[in-house]
Write a protein that holds these residues in place. Structure first.
Motif, PDB file in Angstrom:
ATOM      1  N   GLN A  36       0.852  -1.300  -0.131  1.00  0.00           N
ATOM      2  CA  GLN A  36       0.032   0.022   0.018  1.00  0.00           C
ATOM      3  C   GLN A  36       0.836   1.154   0.029  1.00  0.00           C
ATOM      4  OE1 GLN A  36      -2.655   0.143   3.216  1.00  0.00           O
ATOM      5  NE2 GLN A  36      -3.542   2.208   2.600  1.00  0.00           N
ATOM      6  N   HIS A  37       1.902   1.331   0.805  1.00  0.00           N
ATOM      7  CA  HIS A  37       2.870   2.621   0.921  1.00  0.00           C
ATOM      8  C   HIS A  37       4.153   2.377   0.005  1.00  0.00           C
ATOM      9  CE1 HIS A  37       0.177   3.412   4.132  1.00  0.00           C
ATOM     10  NE2 HIS A  37       0.348   2.462   4.625  1.00  0.00           N
ATOM     11  N   GLY A  38       3.897   1.591  -0.971  1.00  0.00           N
ATOM     12  CA  GLY A  38       5.306   1.075  -1.739  1.00  0.00           C
ATOM     13  C   GLY A  38       5.779   2.502  -2.685  1.00  0.00           C
ATOM     14  N   GLN A  39       4.923   3.481  -2.791  1.00  0.00           N
ATOM     15  CA  GLN A  39       5.299   4.514  -3.660  1.00  0.00           C
ATOM     16  C   GLN A  39       5.948   5.742  -2.744  1.00  0.00           C
ATOM     17  OE1 GLN A  39       2.884   5.267  -7.357  1.00  0.00           O
ATOM     18  NE2 GLN A  39       1.510   3.508  -6.628  1.00  0.00           N
ATOM     19  N   LYS A  40       5.863   5.592  -1.635  1.00  0.00           N
ATOM     20  CA  LYS A  40       6.396   6.462  -0.809  1.00  0.00           C
ATOM     21  C   LYS A  40       7.834   6.443  -0.655  1.00  0.00           C
ATOM     22  CE  LYS A  40       1.997   7.509   1.794  1.00  0.00           C
ATOM     23  NZ  LYS A  40       1.601   7.518   2.738  1.00  0.00           N
ATOM     24  N   ARG A  41       8.531   7.172  -0.769  1.00  0.00           N
ATOM     25  CA  ARG A  41      10.230   7.150  -0.826  1.00  0.00           C
ATOM     26  C   ARG A  41      10.689   8.220   0.282  1.00  0.00           C
ATOM     27  NH1 ARG A  41      12.126   2.485  -2.956  1.00  0.00           N
ATOM     28  NH2 ARG A  41      11.518   2.257  -4.962  1.00  0.00           N
ATOM     29  N   LYS A  42      11.342   7.653   1.140  1.00  0.00           N
ATOM     30  CA  LYS A  42      12.084   8.624   2.183  1.00  0.00           C
ATOM     31  C   LYS A  42      13.332   8.702   1.982  1.00  0.00           C
ATOM     32  CE  LYS A  42       8.603   7.272   5.916  1.00  0.00           C
ATOM     33  NZ  LYS A  42       8.597   7.017   7.231  1.00  0.00           N
ATOM     34  N   LYS A  43      14.220   9.628   2.344  1.00  0.00           N
ATOM     35  CA  LYS A  43      15.529   9.912   2.291  1.00  0.00           C
ATOM     36  C   LYS A  43      16.234   8.724   3.326  1.00  0.00           C
ATOM     37  CE  LYS A  43      19.475  12.968   2.090  1.00  0.00           C
ATOM     38  NZ  LYS A  43      20.004  14.279   2.134  1.00  0.00           N
ATOM     39  N   PRO A  44      16.946   8.064   2.665  1.00  0.00           N
ATOM     40  CA  PRO A  44      17.635   6.722   3.680  1.00  0.00           C
ATOM     41  C   PRO A  44      18.665   7.626   4.653  1.00  0.00           C
ATOM     42  CG  PRO A  44      18.477   6.704   1.529  1.00  0.00           C
ATOM     43  CD  PRO A  44      17.359   7.711   1.442  1.00  0.00           C
ATOM     44  N   THR A  45      18.729   7.007   5.967  1.00  0.00           N
ATOM     45  CA  THR A  45      19.876   7.303   6.853  1.00  0.00           C
ATOM     46  C   THR A  45      21.012   6.163   6.528  1.00  0.00           C
ATOM     47  OG1 THR A  45      19.230   5.367   8.165  1.00  0.00           O
ATOM     48  CG2 THR A  45      18.068   7.782   8.552  1.00  0.00           C
ATOM     49  N   ASP A  46      22.098   6.649   7.091  1.00  0.00           N
ATOM     50  CA  ASP A  46      23.357   5.998   6.846  1.00  0.00           C
ATOM     51  C   ASP A  46      23.102   4.598   6.981  1.00  0.00           C
ATOM     52  OD1 ASP A  46      24.797   8.091   6.109  1.00  0.00           O
ATOM     53  OD2 ASP A  46      25.596   8.305   8.092  1.00  0.00           O
ATOM     54  N   TYR A  47      22.271   3.887   8.221  1.00  0.00           N
ATOM     55  CA  TYR A  47      22.016   2.717   8.551  1.00  0.00           C
ATOM     56  C   TYR A  47      21.149   2.043   7.398  1.00  0.00           C
ATOM     57  CZ  TYR A  47      19.664  -1.221  10.743  1.00  0.00           C
ATOM     58  OH  TYR A  47      19.359  -2.351  10.950  1.00  0.00           O
ATOM     59  N   GLY A  48      20.167   2.813   6.842  1.00  0.00           N
ATOM     60  CA  GLY A  48      19.377   2.386   5.888  1.00  0.00           C
ATOM     61  C   GLY A  48      20.058   2.071   4.461  1.00  0.00           C
ATOM     62  N   VAL A  49      21.128   3.025   4.078  1.00  0.00           N
ATOM     63  CA  VAL A  49      21.849   2.574   3.111  1.00  0.00           C
ATOM     64  C   VAL A  49      22.557   1.441   3.247  1.00  0.00           C
ATOM     65  CG1 VAL A  49      24.070   3.712   1.718  1.00  0.00           C
ATOM     66  CG2 VAL A  49      22.150   5.104   2.243  1.00  0.00           C
ATOM     67  N   GLN A  50      23.184   1.132   4.319  1.00  0.00           N
ATOM     68  CA  GLN A  50      24.059  -0.137   4.635  1.00  0.00           C
ATOM     69  C   GLN A  50      23.132  -1.230   4.530  1.00  0.00           C
ATOM     70  OE1 GLN A  50      25.743   0.873   8.232  1.00  0.00           O
ATOM     71  NE2 GLN A  50      27.088   2.606   7.524  1.00  0.00           N
ATOM     72  N   LEU A  51      22.034  -0.852   5.042  1.00  0.00           N
ATOM     73  CA  LEU A  51      20.955  -2.153   5.037  1.00  0.00           C
ATOM     74  C   LEU A  51      20.710  -2.577   3.861  1.00  0.00           C
ATOM     75  CD1 LEU A  51      19.195  -4.439   6.688  1.00  0.00           C
ATOM     76  CD2 LEU A  51      17.322  -2.378   6.512  1.00  0.00           C
ATOM     77  N   MET A  52      20.374  -1.580   2.853  1.00  0.00           N
ATOM     78  CA  MET A  52      19.891  -1.939   1.555  1.00  0.00           C
ATOM     79  C   MET A  52      20.856  -2.482   0.962  1.00  0.00           C
ATOM     80  SD  MET A  52      16.661  -1.266   1.169  1.00  0.00           S
ATOM     81  CE  MET A  52      16.827  -0.827  -0.849  1.00  0.00           C
ATOM     82  N   ALA A  53      22.398  -1.954   1.350  1.00  0.00           N
ATOM     83  CA  ALA A  53      23.292  -2.839   0.216  1.00  0.00           C
ATOM     84  C   ALA A  53      23.565  -4.208   1.020  1.00  0.00           C
ATOM     85  CB  ALA A  53      24.784  -2.117   0.792  1.00  0.00           C
ATOM     86  N   LYS A  54      23.085  -4.491   2.070  1.00  0.00           N
ATOM     87  CA  LYS A  54      23.213  -6.118   2.587  1.00  0.00           C
ATOM     88  C   LYS A  54      22.256  -6.856   1.955  1.00  0.00           C
ATOM     89  CE  LYS A  54      21.647  -6.947   6.544  1.00  0.00           C
ATOM     90  NZ  LYS A  54      20.618  -8.320   6.320  1.00  0.00           N
ATOM     91  N   GLN A  55      20.842  -6.180   1.990  1.00  0.00           N
ATOM     92  CA  GLN A  55      19.709  -6.830   1.479  1.00  0.00           C
ATOM     93  C   GLN A  55      19.974  -7.190  -0.117  1.00  0.00           C
ATOM     94  OE1 GLN A  55      18.836  -7.989   4.172  1.00  0.00           O
ATOM     95  NE2 GLN A  55      16.936  -7.629   3.856  1.00  0.00           N
ATOM     96  N   ARG A  56      20.582  -6.088  -0.527  1.00  0.00           N
ATOM     97  CA  ARG A  56      20.699  -6.156  -2.236  1.00  0.00           C
ATOM     98  C   ARG A  56      21.799  -7.496  -2.527  1.00  0.00           C
ATOM     99  NH1 ARG A  56      23.200  -1.461  -2.976  1.00  0.00           N
ATOM    100  NH2 ARG A  56      21.410  -0.412  -2.714  1.00  0.00           N
ATOM    101  N   LEU A  57      22.892  -7.570  -1.663  1.00  0.00           N
ATOM    102  CA  LEU A  57      23.929  -8.342  -2.183  1.00  0.00           C
ATOM    103  C   LEU A  57      23.429  -9.662  -1.615  1.00  0.00           C
ATOM    104  CD1 LEU A  57      26.712  -8.724  -3.246  1.00  0.00           C
ATOM    105  CD2 LEU A  57      27.702  -8.491  -0.823  1.00  0.00           C
ATOM    106  N   LYS A  58      22.718 -10.026  -0.608  1.00  0.00           N
ATOM    107  CA  LYS A  58      22.137 -11.012   0.085  1.00  0.00           C
ATOM    108  C   LYS A  58      20.987 -11.743  -0.865  1.00  0.00           C
ATOM    109  CE  LYS A  58      19.822 -11.180   3.915  1.00  0.00           C
ATOM    110  NZ  LYS A  58      18.471 -11.908   4.141  1.00  0.00           N
ATOM    111  N   GLY A  59      19.973 -10.712  -1.317  1.00  0.00           N
ATOM    112  CA  GLY A  59      19.123 -11.180  -2.210  1.00  0.00           C
ATOM    113  C   GLY A  59      19.645 -11.552  -3.591  1.00  0.00           C
TER     114      GLY A  59
END
Length: 204
Positions: A36-59
């Motif tokens: 439902q809220h998929g189109q809402k984008r927030k500016k990621p924090t440093d933690y968020g950037v690192q988490l996404m990098a991990k999820q991207r590589l793991k995925g």
């Protein structure tokens, strides 16, 4: 088939990227996260950037479990040299990653399934563990009737991607030799991978 494999394209949408560079990925049409809220984008924090990098590589590597991914990171960190490069090397040495790089399957999920069902041999011996670490010089090949599976034949002919130069592939015999452990610059990722951010994530 695991729930991870069934929802592989949800991974693309959640991360907002076409992880495997496939034409049929829904992210090509809907560049936002599912829900439902998929189109809402927030500016990621440093933690968020690192988490996404991990999820991207793991995925990318078939969405391997957090426990297994953390164990791979710990091994990379224990070894001498650059931890981020060590991490990429260990991930690319996984048997399912090598089978995927051989271009005999369309996705890492298909590679894992092929291995689990006993259709892959390393140096002539059947191996059924997807996380098996391939060594330099090892010969990996498909066994028996797997060489005639329609999805295997279709994947070999596909032009979506090429076999990287650290794998020597014999398309006629569906056999490959793992020539060397690659670094980040050698791996043909369709999207930008940031293993240094993964190191930062686990070093917090």
């Amino acid at each position: 088939m695991s729930k991870r494999a069934e929802s592989k394209y949800k991974i693309n949408r959640r991360l907002g990227e076409n992880l495997w560079g496939r034409a049929k990925s829904p992210i090509n049409k809907r560049e936002y996260a599912p829900g439902q809220h998929g189109q809402k984008r927030k500016k990621p924090t440093d933690y968020g950037v690192q988490l996404m990098a991990k999820q991207r590589l793991k995925g990318y590597y078939g969405n391997i479990t957090e426990k297994q991914f953390r164990r791979t990171y710990d091994e990379a960190n224990r070894r001498r040299g650059d931890t981020s490069e060590n991490l990429i090397g260990l991930l690319e040495r996984r048997l399912d990653a090598v089978v995927y790089r051989m271009k005999v399957v369309p996705t890492p999920f298909a590679a894992r399934q092929l291995i689990n069902h006993g259709h892959v041999a390393v140096n002539g011996k059947r191996v059924t563990i997807a996380s098996y670490q391939v060594k330099v010089g090892d010969v990996i090949e498909l066994r028996g009737r797997a060489k005639d599976f329609p999805f295997v034949l279709e994947s070999v002919k596909s032009t979506e991607r090429d076999v990287p130069d650290y794998i020597e592939m014999d398309e006629n015999k569906l056999r490959a030799t793992f020539k060397r452990v690659p670094g980040l610059a050698d791996v043909p990722y369709p999207v930008k991978m940031e293993p240094n951010q993964v190191v930062e994530f686990y070093s917090r």
